[in-house]
Design a protein around this motif. Structure first.
Motif, PDB file in Angstrom:
ATOM      1  N   GLU A   1      -7.407   4.363  -0.092  1.00  0.00           N
ATOM      2  CA  GLU A   1      -8.795   3.990  -0.822  1.00  0.00           C
ATOM      3  C   GLU A   1      -9.120   3.069  -0.147  1.00  0.00           C
ATOM      4  O   GLU A   1     -10.325   2.117   0.383  1.00  0.00           O
ATOM      5  CB  GLU A   1      -8.645   3.392  -2.615  1.00  0.00           C
ATOM      6  CG  GLU A   1      -7.867   4.763  -3.053  1.00  0.00           C
ATOM      7  CD  GLU A   1      -7.240   4.073  -4.459  1.00  0.00           C
ATOM      8  OE1 GLU A   1      -7.282   2.969  -5.085  1.00  0.00           O
ATOM      9  OE2 GLU A   1      -7.336   5.399  -4.633  1.00  0.00           O
ATOM     10  N   ARG A   2      -8.262   1.883   0.681  1.00  0.00           N
ATOM     11  CA  ARG A   2      -9.115   0.778   1.238  1.00  0.00           C
ATOM     12  C   ARG A   2      -9.740   1.209   2.406  1.00  0.00           C
ATOM     13  O   ARG A   2     -11.284   0.731   2.529  1.00  0.00           O
ATOM     14  CB  ARG A   2      -7.424   0.005   2.194  1.00  0.00           C
ATOM     15  CG  ARG A   2      -7.951  -0.702   2.567  1.00  0.00           C
ATOM     16  CD  ARG A   2      -6.319  -1.509   3.110  1.00  0.00           C
ATOM     17  NE  ARG A   2      -6.762  -2.156   4.228  1.00  0.00           N
ATOM     18  CZ  ARG A   2      -6.577  -3.339   4.186  1.00  0.00           C
ATOM     19  NH1 ARG A   2      -6.643  -4.667   3.355  1.00  0.00           N
ATOM     20  NH2 ARG A   2      -6.937  -4.869   5.391  1.00  0.00           N
ATOM     21  N   TYR A   3      -9.433   2.323   3.550  1.00  0.00           N
ATOM     22  CA  TYR A   3     -10.768   2.484   4.079  1.00  0.00           C
ATOM     23  C   TYR A   3     -11.247   3.405   3.542  1.00  0.00           C
ATOM     24  O   TYR A   3     -12.686   4.287   4.528  1.00  0.00           O
ATOM     25  CB  TYR A   3      -9.985   3.631   5.073  1.00  0.00           C
ATOM     26  CG  TYR A   3      -8.399   2.190   5.699  1.00  0.00           C
ATOM     27  CD1 TYR A   3      -9.349   1.185   6.078  1.00  0.00           C
ATOM     28  CD2 TYR A   3      -7.842   2.827   5.584  1.00  0.00           C
ATOM     29  CE1 TYR A   3      -8.464   0.351   6.863  1.00  0.00           C
ATOM     30  CE2 TYR A   3      -6.525   1.696   6.023  1.00  0.00           C
ATOM     31  CZ  TYR A   3      -6.917   0.766   6.741  1.00  0.00           C
ATOM     32  OH  TYR A   3      -6.042  -0.093   7.097  1.00  0.00           O
TER      33      TYR A   3
ATOM     34  N   ASP B   1       4.154  -1.171   5.438  1.00  0.00           N
ATOM     35  CA  ASP B   1       4.614  -2.439   5.710  1.00  0.00           C
ATOM     36  C   ASP B   1       3.629  -2.682   6.829  1.00  0.00           C
ATOM     37  O   ASP B   1       2.524  -2.452   6.730  1.00  0.00           O
ATOM     38  CB  ASP B   1       5.812  -2.112   6.453  1.00  0.00           C
ATOM     39  CG  ASP B   1       5.520  -1.503   8.497  1.00  0.00           C
ATOM     40  OD1 ASP B   1       4.697  -1.565   8.475  1.00  0.00           O
ATOM     41  OD2 ASP B   1       6.907  -2.060   8.825  1.00  0.00           O
ATOM     42  N   ALA B   2       3.196  -4.272   6.085  1.00  0.00           N
ATOM     43  CA  ALA B   2       2.054  -5.786   7.057  1.00  0.00           C
ATOM     44  C   ALA B   2       2.315  -4.626   8.216  1.00  0.00           C
ATOM     45  O   ALA B   2       0.387  -4.288   8.321  1.00  0.00           O
ATOM     46  CB  ALA B   2       2.329  -6.169   5.931  1.00  0.00           C
ATOM     47  N   ALA B   3       2.335  -4.392   9.291  1.00  0.00           N
ATOM     48  CA  ALA B   3       2.400  -4.016  10.773  1.00  0.00           C
ATOM     49  C   ALA B   3       1.952  -2.741  10.552  1.00  0.00           C
ATOM     50  O   ALA B   3       0.373  -2.925  11.564  1.00  0.00           O
ATOM     51  CB  ALA B   3       3.798  -3.852  11.397  1.00  0.00           C
ATOM     52  N   THR B   4       2.294  -1.763   9.829  1.00  0.00           N
ATOM     53  CA  THR B   4       1.103  -0.659   9.655  1.00  0.00           C
ATOM     54  C   THR B   4       0.146  -0.308   9.147  1.00  0.00           C
ATOM     55  O   THR B   4      -1.206  -0.495   9.392  1.00  0.00           O
ATOM     56  CB  THR B   4       1.969   0.544   8.970  1.00  0.00           C
ATOM     57  OG1 THR B   4       3.354   0.507   8.832  1.00  0.00           O
ATOM     58  CG2 THR B   4       1.763   2.000   8.682  1.00  0.00           C
ATOM     59  N   VAL B   5      -0.051  -1.572   8.373  1.00  0.00           N
ATOM     60  CA  VAL B   5      -1.717  -2.006   7.439  1.00  0.00           C
ATOM     61  C   VAL B   5      -1.966  -2.572   8.960  1.00  0.00           C
ATOM     62  O   VAL B   5      -3.654  -2.190   9.248  1.00  0.00           O
ATOM     63  CB  VAL B   5      -1.914  -2.938   6.403  1.00  0.00           C
ATOM     64  CG1 VAL B   5      -2.988  -3.157   5.714  1.00  0.00           C
ATOM     65  CG2 VAL B   5      -0.817  -1.909   5.639  1.00  0.00           C
TER      66      VAL B   5
ATOM     67  N   TYR C   1       0.847  -0.711  -0.094  1.00  0.00           N
ATOM     68  CA  TYR C   1       0.055  -0.193  -0.324  1.00  0.00           C
ATOM     69  C   TYR C   1       1.443   1.469   0.066  1.00  0.00           C
ATOM     70  O   TYR C   1       2.552   1.128   0.738  1.00  0.00           O
ATOM     71  CB  TYR C   1      -0.719   0.151   1.318  1.00  0.00           C
ATOM     72  CG  TYR C   1      -1.994  -0.810   1.034  1.00  0.00           C
ATOM     73  CD1 TYR C   1      -3.767  -0.865   0.635  1.00  0.00           C
ATOM     74  CD2 TYR C   1      -2.131  -2.153   1.580  1.00  0.00           C
ATOM     75  CE1 TYR C   1      -3.765  -1.402   0.958  1.00  0.00           C
ATOM     76  CE2 TYR C   1      -3.026  -3.158   2.436  1.00  0.00           C
ATOM     77  CZ  TYR C   1      -4.033  -2.916   0.959  1.00  0.00           C
ATOM     78  OH  TYR C   1      -5.361  -3.902   1.406  1.00  0.00           O
ATOM     79  N   THR C   2       0.761   2.081  -0.854  1.00  0.00           N
ATOM     80  CA  THR C   2       0.849   3.318  -0.622  1.00  0.00           C
ATOM     81  C   THR C   2      -0.090   4.698   0.240  1.00  0.00           C
ATOM     82  O   THR C   2      -1.020   4.142   0.560  1.00  0.00           O
ATOM     83  CB  THR C   2       1.128   4.409  -1.979  1.00  0.00           C
ATOM     84  OG1 THR C   2      -0.290   4.672  -3.058  1.00  0.00           O
ATOM     85  CG2 THR C   2       1.948   3.469  -3.306  1.00  0.00           C
ATOM     86  N   GLN C   3       0.227   5.671   0.618  1.00  0.00           N
ATOM     87  CA  GLN C   3      -1.263   6.074   1.012  1.00  0.00           C
ATOM     88  C   GLN C   3      -2.060   6.558   0.190  1.00  0.00           C
ATOM     89  O   GLN C   3      -3.426   6.562   0.365  1.00  0.00           O
ATOM     90  CB  GLN C   3      -0.245   7.741   1.334  1.00  0.00           C
ATOM     91  CG  GLN C   3       0.300   8.281   2.432  1.00  0.00           C
ATOM     92  CD  GLN C   3       0.306   9.439   2.623  1.00  0.00           C
ATOM     93  OE1 GLN C   3       0.426  10.216   3.567  1.00  0.00           O
ATOM     94  NE2 GLN C   3       1.976  10.600   1.868  1.00  0.00           N
TER      95      GLN C   3
END
Length: 132
Positions: A15-17, A44-48, A8-10
């Motif tokens: 868009e995901r949310y 990274d995955a932890a941030t997502v 994911y980028t910003q």
């Protein structure tokens, strides 16, 4: 269905949310999200995962940003907060105490799957330790 192996980028995270990039940027100090260092960098995955839990807390549990920062974080996370305040786990809250429409939300489904994977991993490691 949300694919969990996405970079994911910003823009794509917003868009995901279903929010704007500027709204996502307002989440950073409250949710503890670290913005990628370089322009156009990736989360990274932890941030997502952190962002997913923040989304669940604010959109599904309907906590304010300040409540999240002042009550959820000091409690040790959303699961610990729900156990303390409501007497139920995050998993039980998401699977039994929200509407079907909210249960079908792709972010909620992602958090549920993450919890189930974590529980399965912990159970298998306990079983393995018992054998040794």
């Amino acid at each position: 269905m949300v694919c969990e192996n996405v970079i994911y980028t910003q823009k794509t995270l917003a868009e995901r949310y279903g929010i704007s990039i500027s709204a996502l940027q307002k989440w950073y100090p409250y949710a503890g999200i670290v913005k990628p260092r370089k322009r156009g960098g990736y989360f990274d995955a932890a941030t997502v995962e952190i962002a997913d839990v923040f989304y669940v807390a604010t959109k599904i549990r309907r906590l304010t940003y300040k409540e999240y920062l002042q009550q959820v974080i000091p409690a040790g996370g959303l699961d610990a907060y729900l156990q303390k305040v409501n007497g139920l786990t995050l998993y039980n809250f998401l699977t039994k105490h929200i509407s079907d429409e909210e249960k079908n939300n792709p972010i909620v489904q992602s958090v549920i799957r993450r919890i189930e994977r974590n529980e399965a991993y912990q159970q298998s490691s306990r079983d393995f330790a018992g054998v040794a």
